[in-house]
Design an enzyme around this catalytic site. Sequence first.
Site, PDB file in Angstrom:
ATOM      1  N   GLN A 552       0.819  -1.212   0.000  1.00 22.49           N
ATOM      2  CA  GLN A 552       0.000   0.000   0.000  1.00 22.49           C
ATOM      3  C   GLN A 552       0.855   1.266   0.000  1.00 22.49           C
ATOM      4  OE1 GLN A 552      -2.865  -0.106   3.194  1.00 22.49           O
ATOM      5  NE2 GLN A 552      -3.247  -2.289   2.877  1.00 22.49           N
ATOM      6  N   CYS A 553       2.108   1.177   0.398  1.00 23.95           N
ATOM      7  CA  CYS A 553       3.009   2.327   0.456  1.00 23.95           C
ATOM      8  C   CYS A 553       4.142   2.140  -0.546  1.00 23.95           C
ATOM      9  CB  CYS A 553       3.605   2.489   1.860  1.00 23.95           C
ATOM     10  SG  CYS A 553       2.370   2.637   3.164  1.00 23.95           S
ATOM     11  N   THR A 554       4.707   3.232  -0.975  1.00 16.54           N
ATOM     12  CA  THR A 554       5.881   3.159  -1.833  1.00 16.54           C
ATOM     13  C   THR A 554       7.094   2.927  -0.948  1.00 16.54           C
ATOM     14  OG1 THR A 554       4.854   4.713  -3.378  1.00 16.54           O
ATOM     15  CG2 THR A 554       7.218   4.361  -3.594  1.00 16.54           C
TER      16      THR A 554
END
Length: 689
Positions: A552-554
């Site tokens: 969900q996050c880079t």
Amino acid sequence: MTLLQFHPWASAVEAPFWQVLTQRKMDIFKLDDSPKPILGYYSTGQQVRVPGKDTSVALPARLCLGTGAFPDESGSDQHPLNKTPAFTFPAPGVVKNTNTIEDFKAIDRAALFKMVVDQIWDDITSGKAVLDPSTLNRFLLVTFADLKKFKFFYWFAFPALQADPAWSTDAIQEIGAVWSSPAINQLREQVDQYKLNFGPSQSGFFLVKEGQEGLSVARLQDWDEFYAGCDENQVIIGFADPSSLDSNPGWPLRNLLALVQYRWKVTKVRVLCFREVLGKQDISASKLFTAQLPSYIPVTECPKAVGWEKNAQGKLGPRLADLAPLMDPARLADTAVDLNLKLMRWRLLPDLQLEKVQNTRCLLLGAGTLGCYVARSLLGWGVRNITFVDNAKVSFSNPVRQPLFEFEDCLEGGKAKAETAAASLRKVYPGVNANGYSMSIPMPGHPISPQLVENAQKDVARLEELFEQHDAIFLLMDSRESRWLPTLLGARMKKVVINAALGFDTFLVMRHGVGQDQEHHAPSGTTPLGCYFCNDIVAPTDSLSDRTLDQQCTVTRPGLSAIASAMAVEMMVSLLHHPEGVRAPAGKADTEAEQDAFAEQGSALGLLPHQIRGFLSRFKNMLISGQAYDRCTACSDSILAAYEEEGFGFLFKVFQDATHLENVTGLTKMKEESEDLDMEWADDSEDDM
């Protein structure tokens, strides 16, 4: 008889002069420190009455420099003397602006002073000063402009030739004690008409004659004819006197006396110190006296001269003008930003097109880590128009990685990223036109519910409008499918599109090609460059649903985003400098010689690749060139044609089902044909067994 003493000049530099000098230094002079022509001006001496008292205060004899001090930017050394204000008189000069404070301190003042003195003497001996008496007022200004702190060190010299022996005088009288009121009015009218007839170069110096018909005025060059048959008592030399002292004429008289002594062998002459109350047609303060040489010695060589101005402490030394507290901080920031960039053009890249970069309107799709760093790099290049688009809010994890946000921006649910980034950018540099829009970008394979169709349509319309208003678009989002619609719009509008994407320790920075059109074609032997989706044979689909926390996050190494962002901005700037602009071919020279050859034909900033793929684990970059794909799901002709024909209707089909793109481009049919080939191959293999 008493020794004739003169009222020296006092320099009066208007604050705007320093601003003009700053602009000249940055845009024209650069590192050239040779003397440049300037034009000063002065008015006749004035006295100011003290309020509530029956006394007056004599004002200094001021030689002023204003905004019109420099010639036109054409580069000509000829300065129009009529650029001086009304009721003033011109004084031509030169300014030598040094590049460092050390140069200013070590400058050969004696040599510079002698240069101006020799010029004055040459004007006298050649007769130029007779034809153009304003040259008697030549002056010198030596400066050092500290453009970072807005401090200006300066020193004036007003060279005046010395008579040996010195001139002496009898009592100095007001003209009312010598001439009647009608004669004085006649003189004023004569001088006014003289200035109208002969212009600024003659207006500060003139001849006066007493005759049977009263007082008359003429030019210095008319001396022989004007004074033919006159005795010495009828000969009067007049000058616009900047002095307001009762017993001391102004500095311009010194060189005028040197001229009349050399040219007409004068040893005794009456002098009119013409002083006029500005705008009141009152010349009653003018003075009249007789100047005399005790003995005459023929002048054959350039006389000695004096004239360096004293500082505020009354000593020979430079002065300091500190304008930083007086100037608008925003203007200071403008000048400072421009200075850093223009220094590059001065020393390294004379072909750098800073104005073109500055005027480029940049649209940043994404205000996260990449967006923040790209924006800061754009500011460093002097870009003045930056717009953010993002639909997220600032979270507690953002400020440490995204330099346009602070802890306070995360409170109470977080501020909108786009607007906050724009506001932060304006704090960094008030001169930037930064705006933020909180909006979503519809994506392929992300179905839109019926009640949200209208909102999606508005978002698309707003995005199209923003694309029209901007020149360069940066794709800085954190998902693949969010880049699809901007890629399509960029291809349709032939915009500069720069794409940056991050992995854990890898990055991609690329510029999108714009295909071909009827007016522009790829160079012979080449094909148009591709976009972000040209290497795909599948449509971009929903990659955001059903993801774990790390997905969900880079998740990326902290330094990677700054590296990729900087390269994205540098790619845009290099592209702007290429003669073919957005249609520039890809450069991928491997050797230094090949790079130099490419630079000569392309961007002034050097190699201009299509794609840069970076690997931080190996500290290595690869330059890759990709061709446009005729079945690309974002920029192919079939996609652009479908969008032109159906508009939002086509987009809605794609949002609801990304495979629609494969159907339009023919990828679906190609896959089916490929599967048929695989089956035939498999059947043939079974037969062989």
